[in-house]
Design a protein around this motif. Structure first.
Motif, PDB file in Angstrom:
ATOM      1  N   ASN A  77       0.852  -1.181   0.000  1.00 30.24           N
ATOM      2  CA  ASN A  77       0.000   0.000   0.000  1.00 30.24           C
ATOM      3  C   ASN A  77       0.890   1.233   0.000  1.00 30.24           C
ATOM      4  OD1 ASN A  77      -1.790   2.126   0.494  1.00 30.24           O
ATOM      5  ND2 ASN A  77      -3.063   0.923   1.882  1.00 30.24           N
ATOM      6  N   ARG A  78       0.954   1.920  -1.109  1.00 28.43           N
ATOM      7  CA  ARG A  78       1.862   3.049  -1.253  1.00 28.43           C
ATOM      8  C   ARG A  78       1.569   4.177  -0.284  1.00 28.43           C
ATOM      9  NH1 ARG A  78      -1.096   2.607  -5.888  1.00 28.43           N
ATOM     10  NH2 ARG A  78      -2.797   4.079  -6.236  1.00 28.43           N
ATOM     11  N   HIS A  79       0.345   4.251   0.217  1.00 23.18           N
ATOM     12  CA  HIS A  79      -0.002   5.329   1.132  1.00 23.18           C
ATOM     13  C   HIS A  79       0.770   5.225   2.451  1.00 23.18           C
ATOM     14  CE1 HIS A  79      -4.150   5.583  -1.068  1.00 23.18           C
ATOM     15  NE2 HIS A  79      -3.155   6.101  -1.778  1.00 23.18           N
ATOM     16  N   ALA A  80       1.323   4.067   2.750  1.00 23.36           N
ATOM     17  CA  ALA A  80       2.119   3.906   3.969  1.00 23.36           C
ATOM     18  C   ALA A  80       3.546   4.420   3.794  1.00 23.36           C
ATOM     19  CB  ALA A  80       2.142   2.431   4.391  1.00 23.36           C
ATOM     20  N   PHE A  81       3.941   4.739   2.575  1.00 26.80           N
ATOM     21  CA  PHE A  81       5.286   5.228   2.277  1.00 26.80           C
ATOM     22  C   PHE A  81       5.238   6.748   2.180  1.00 26.80           C
ATOM     23  CE2 PHE A  81       8.524   6.478  -0.880  1.00 26.80           C
ATOM     24  CZ  PHE A  81       9.661   5.877  -0.339  1.00 26.80           C
ATOM     25  N   THR A  82       6.171   7.412   2.851  1.00 24.29           N
ATOM     26  CA  THR A  82       6.211   8.875   2.840  1.00 24.29           C
ATOM     27  C   THR A  82       7.572   9.337   2.346  1.00 24.29           C
ATOM     28  OG1 THR A  82       4.650   9.010   4.678  1.00 24.29           O
ATOM     29  CG2 THR A  82       5.981  10.960   4.241  1.00 24.29           C
ATOM     30  N   TYR A  83       7.551  10.344   1.462  1.00 23.83           N
ATOM     31  CA  TYR A  83       8.792  10.821   0.844  1.00 23.83           C
ATOM     32  C   TYR A  83       8.713  12.332   0.692  1.00 23.83           C
ATOM     33  CZ  TYR A  83      12.916  10.370  -2.174  1.00 23.83           C
ATOM     34  OH  TYR A  83      14.180  10.434  -2.702  1.00 23.83           O
ATOM     35  N   LEU A  84       9.777  13.011   1.088  1.00 22.33           N
ATOM     36  CA  LEU A  84       9.811  14.468   0.980  1.00 22.33           C
ATOM     37  C   LEU A  84      11.220  14.921   0.640  1.00 22.33           C
ATOM     38  CD1 LEU A  84       8.144  17.108   1.332  1.00 22.33           C
ATOM     39  CD2 LEU A  84       8.989  17.177   3.692  1.00 22.33           C
ATOM     40  N   ALA A  85      11.365  15.606  -0.493  1.00 23.49           N
ATOM     41  CA  ALA A  85      12.654  16.171  -0.892  1.00 23.49           C
ATOM     42  C   ALA A  85      12.882  17.486  -0.165  1.00 23.49           C
ATOM     43  CB  ALA A  85      12.681  16.388  -2.400  1.00 23.49           C
ATOM     44  N   GLN A  86      14.124  17.703   0.292  1.00 23.13           N
ATOM     45  CA  GLN A  86      14.487  18.909   1.006  1.00 23.13           C
ATOM     46  C   GLN A  86      15.169  19.908   0.073  1.00 23.13           C
ATOM     47  OE1 GLN A  86      13.758  19.011   4.653  1.00 23.13           O
ATOM     48  NE2 GLN A  86      12.530  17.392   3.706  1.00 23.13           N
ATOM     49  N   ALA A  87      15.125  21.177   0.453  1.00 20.58           N
ATOM     50  CA  ALA A  87      15.731  22.224  -0.366  1.00 20.58           C
ATOM     51  C   ALA A  87      17.240  22.055  -0.477  1.00 20.58           C
ATOM     52  CB  ALA A  87      15.393  23.594   0.220  1.00 20.58           C
ATOM     53  N   ASP A  88      17.885  21.421   0.524  1.00 19.55           N
ATOM     54  CA  ASP A  88      19.337  21.258   0.500  1.00 19.55           C
ATOM     55  C   ASP A  88      19.790  20.059  -0.332  1.00 19.55           C
ATOM     56  OD1 ASP A  88      18.593  19.105   2.035  1.00 19.55           O
ATOM     57  OD2 ASP A  88      19.716  19.696   3.824  1.00 19.55           O
ATOM     58  N   LEU A 107      12.650  10.082   3.914  1.00 16.96           N
ATOM     59  CA  LEU A 107      11.594   9.099   3.703  1.00 16.96           C
ATOM     60  C   LEU A 107      11.346   8.319   4.976  1.00 16.96           C
ATOM     61  CD1 LEU A 107      12.858   5.825   2.582  1.00 16.96           C
ATOM     62  CD2 LEU A 107      14.247   7.699   1.691  1.00 16.96           C
ATOM     63  N   THR A 108      10.136   7.833   5.125  1.00 19.33           N
ATOM     64  CA  THR A 108       9.773   7.017   6.282  1.00 19.33           C
ATOM     65  C   THR A 108       9.068   5.755   5.811  1.00 19.33           C
ATOM     66  OG1 THR A 108       7.683   8.203   6.570  1.00 19.33           O
ATOM     67  CG2 THR A 108       9.570   9.007   7.817  1.00 19.33           C
ATOM     68  N   SER A 158       5.229  -7.728  20.085  1.00 19.84           N
ATOM     69  CA  SER A 158       4.744  -7.153  18.841  1.00 19.84           C
ATOM     70  C   SER A 158       4.884  -5.646  18.933  1.00 19.84           C
ATOM     71  CB  SER A 158       3.276  -7.525  18.601  1.00 19.84           C
ATOM     72  OG  SER A 158       2.790  -6.914  17.432  1.00 19.84           O
ATOM     73  N   GLU A 159       5.427  -5.036  17.890  1.00 15.30           N
ATOM     74  CA  GLU A 159       5.619  -3.597  17.927  1.00 15.30           C
ATOM     75  C   GLU A 159       5.569  -3.016  16.520  1.00 15.30           C
ATOM     76  OE1 GLU A 159       9.327  -3.559  19.973  1.00 15.30           O
ATOM     77  OE2 GLU A 159      10.520  -3.795  18.154  1.00 15.30           O
ATOM     78  N   ASN A 160       5.141  -1.783  16.447  1.00 14.41           N
ATOM     79  CA  ASN A 160       5.139  -1.031  15.194  1.00 14.41           C
ATOM     80  C   ASN A 160       6.188   0.059  15.291  1.00 14.41           C
ATOM     81  OD1 ASN A 160       3.083  -2.558  14.227  1.00 14.41           O
ATOM     82  ND2 ASN A 160       1.551  -0.941  14.202  1.00 14.41           N
ATOM     83  N   ARG A 161       7.060   0.121  14.288  1.00 10.79           N
ATOM     84  CA  ARG A 161       8.087   1.154  14.248  1.00 10.79           C
ATOM     85  C   ARG A 161       8.003   1.898  12.922  1.00 10.79           C
ATOM     86  NH1 ARG A 161      12.526   0.408  18.027  1.00 10.79           N
ATOM     87  NH2 ARG A 161      12.205  -1.523  19.231  1.00 10.79           N
ATOM     88  N   LEU A 162       8.304   3.179  12.985  1.00  8.19           N
ATOM     89  CA  LEU A 162       8.448   3.992  11.786  1.00  8.19           C
ATOM     90  C   LEU A 162       9.922   4.332  11.637  1.00  8.19           C
ATOM     91  CD1 LEU A 162       6.868   5.544   9.516  1.00  8.19           C
ATOM     92  CD2 LEU A 162       7.162   7.577  10.965  1.00  8.19           C
ATOM     93  N   TYR A 163      10.535   3.846  10.562  1.00  7.52           N
ATOM     94  CA  TYR A 163      11.959   4.066  10.332  1.00  7.52           C
ATOM     95  C   TYR A 163      12.162   5.332   9.504  1.00  7.52           C
ATOM     96  CZ  TYR A 163      12.940  -0.547  12.243  1.00  7.52           C
ATOM     97  OH  TYR A 163      13.056  -1.633  13.084  1.00  7.52           O
TER      98      TYR A 163
END
Length: 672
Positions: free
Chosen positions: A566-577, A582-583, A599-604
């Protein structure tokens, strides 16, 4: 794929197929149907009269199952995406398949407020929490709200990564909100009377079709302390999918009327004759779905507005379901316009210019996919033609990535089933374009072909990641190794395999960093059970290379990322520098040294650095945010989403938000 994950997918698929085996497919539409001359070879044509519309619909219930073309229940798309992730506002948005084509989701963000759909609690298939232990008692989630729950709205402060609930929108009994859109101080919710699950987009598989409705509610959020409902729209039928382009919401739904004493799949002539008697007095008004806008109800379409399958064979199966494509102006839903047709729809792909509806057909042992094209504009969707393609489209993963429009051409990747035990499946690229003399999609080219016979994938390999990017196509197949193929599509009459790379593991999801770098999210083969991120150098498409990998999760445990399907779980943001952030969420389950189940949920949190020099680019792990459930409750963290806003990161796990600053993810706030 590790064994436990594969087992869960099989169980989920089996449950869905069992439900789907009770239903049929079909379609219909509204607005003036396109004029299709009788001499046309188009697969769809206009209904000639109200009487023909009713007769065609009745025939679906007066034929025995032996004439059906869809004996196997089709599987729908599990999700998909475009890259409009580079926000000039400094915050990320929902990852989508196509720029300027918005997709609804359980989490939306407008730069000031987070809008959260409540998790719809599952009634089966929980992992037992009886002996569960968790990493930190301080991170235990509050009690999940019981259905129907409320849409939660939280204000954010990206300076310190804090979030605070400011208000809620209560949901009515039996109102299952599947997702949201936000646009111009408006919040748009899509609700259904049925719950279709949360693994990928399994809710797209609608069964049974009768006695359902789709609710679209539009709220004014200009004053967050006094949110008002502007429009309440209800359409009879089951929800298939939706997209938003500007001020137009496109809603795809399916409907069949309900009768108490009907045989939906007559298995004998006696049952077919009984249906004839039941339907003897049926009129188009009994069949056509209705739309209600702010308590004013009217037919969604007229019989003459519909398209029907061109049926030149007396025994060809007719579908008892109306598939509708409704264009709803968000400023004035009363002027909604609908197009429909009488076949089922297993999945959709939408560009900024056109909507493609596709369906599985089983007349061929190798599988077959039918595609219908509808042009999008100021009015109702306009039928432009159809084609039948060899092979199956909707069989696994984020399969709308298998379709891509460029110019007036559609590129499609299907899988053909050979019946050969040594090589069960072959993958095929087909390029289509509109005919100039008819409502038809003509074949421009295929690959493999007689001039270029090399297979797309090794023998028996399944197809995982697929991504079209301008004149390139990236494919990942897998059985024991992971070949990454790069196809050159610059000459659409002669596409070819330009390069290939073999590495262990596989990528389910592919993201373009830039023209020279490609990111893959999948599973490791060497460290089984770990989520694998790969950064590829594709600057030389004849010689792609893997620059680096990062493994996520607990070694020896069961790990997977919702972003794989599910692509909606992937987050990507380019920075000005020049640094890209991405997470990726990872759900991990394992037995501790003390014998307890954890059991655990982590955001990398990760960065891509040095992307201007592809040979020296790196993928760097920054840290992670952890969100763990309470061992005392049947907690289901099925929805994992995130937002990056400047240096703040917000992680939605289940119904609650955990947050932290990018430079210090271990110092986190939550749950909120």
């Amino acid at each position: 794929m590790d064994i436990e994950k594969g087992t869960i997918r099989k169980i989920t698929t089996a449950l869905l197929c069992a439900v789907l085996s009770a239903c049929g497919g079909g379609s219909s539409g509204s607005g003036a149907a396109p004029s299709v001359e009788d001499s046309s070879n188009s697969l769809l044509r206009s209904v000639s009269s109200d009487e023909e519309f009713v007769a065609r619909f009745k025939s679906a219930y007066t034929q025995t199952n032996g004439n059906r073309q869809d004996q196997q229940p089709p599987l729908a798309a599990e999700g998909a995406a475009a890259d409009n992730s580079e926000s000039p506002s400094g915050y990320s948005s929902t990852y989508t398949l196509e720029d300027n084509v918005d997709e609804f989701d359980v989490l939306k963000y407008d730069g000031d407020y987070l809008y959260i759909v409540p998790t719809i609690q599952q009634t089966c298939c929980f992992i037992s929490q009886g002996n569960a232990a968790f990493a930190s008692d301080a991170l235990v989630a509050p009690q999940n709200p019981q259905n129907p729950g409320s849409i939660r709205i939280l204000s954010t402060n990206p300076d310190d990564a804090s979030a605070q609930e400011v208000t809620t929108i209560p949901l009515a009994d039996g109102e299952y909100v599947q997702g949201l859109y936000v646009q111009n101080n408006r919040l748009i919710s899509i609700g259904t009377t049925q719950f279709y699950g949360s693994y990928g987009d399994a809710w797209q598989q609608i069964a049974p079709w009768g006695q359902q409705s789709v609710a679209v509610k539009i709220y004014d959020t200009s004053n967050i302390d006094n949110i008002s409902q502007l429009w309440n729209i209800s359409i009879e039928g089951g929800y298939v999918d939706s997209r938003r382009i500007g001020d137009i919401l496109y809603l795809i739904s399916r409907h069949t009327p309900y009768w108490d004493n009907i045989y939906y799949y007559p298995a004998s002539q006696q049952e077919a004759n009984a249906n004839k008697q039941t339907l003897a007095g049926t009129t188009s008004a009994d069949i056509i779905p209705r739309i209600t806008v702010n308590e004013q109800t009217k037919p969604l379409l007229t019989a003459e507005d519909c398209l029907i399958t061109r049926n030149d064979k007396a025994d060809e199966y007719a579908y008892p379901v109306i598939t509708s494509i409704t264009a709803i102006p968000l400023n004035n839903p009363n002027s909604a316009q609908t197009t429909c047709y009488d076949e089922d729809a297993n999945g959709i792909y939408m560009s900024a210019n056109a909507l493609y509806l596709s369906q599985a057909r089983y007349g061929s042992s190798e599988g077959q996919t039918r595609v219908h094209k509808f042009a999008l504009g100021a009015g109702k969707p306009d039928y432009r033609g159809s084609a039948d393609i060899a092979g199956s489209l909707w069989n696994r993963g984020q399969v709308d990535f298998r379709m891509s429009e460029k110019g007036n051409q559609l590129r499609v990747v299907t899988t053909r089933y050979t019946g050969d035990s040594d090589d069960l499946r072959d993958h095929q690229l087909t390029i289509l374009q509109e005919a100039t003399d008819d409502l038809r999609l003509d074949q421009v080219s295929t690959l493999p072909n007689s001039s270029r016979p090399a297979e797309l994938g090794k023998p028996n390999e399944s197809l995982y990641g697929v991504r079209f990017l301008d004149d390139r196509l990236y494919l990942v197949s897998f059985e024991q190794i992971d070949p990454l193929y790069v196809l050159d599509l610059s000459n659409t009459t002669d596409p070819y395999i330009a390069g290939e790379l073999e590495i262990p593991g596989f990528s389910d999801f592919l993201h373009p960093v830039n023209d020279n770098l490609l990111l893959g999210v999948g599973q490791s083969a060497q460290n089984q059970g770990l989520v694998k991120l790969s950064l590829f150098n594709v600057s030389d498409i004849s010689n792609p290379s893997e620059l680096t990998t990062v493994l996520l999760g607990k070694d020896g445990g069961w790990n997977y990322s919702e972003a794989q399907y599910n692509r909606h779980a992937f987050t990507y943001l380019a920075q000005a520098d020049g640094t890209d952030r991405l997470t990726v969420p990872v759900q991990t389950s394992y037995n501790s040294d003390q014998g307890t189940y954890i059991s655990e949920n982590r955001l990398y949190l990760m960065e891509i650095n040095g992307k201007s020099n592809p040979a020296a680019a790196s993928l760097d792990l920054i840290g992670n945010i952890i969100a763990s459930p309470s061992p005392a409750e049947n907690w289901y963290g099925g929805q994992n989403r995130s937002v990056i806003h400047d240096d703040a990161v917000y992680f939605l796990s289940g119904d609650y938000i955990w947050s932290a600053l990018w430079a210090d993810p271990s110092t986190q706030i939550g749950p909120q």
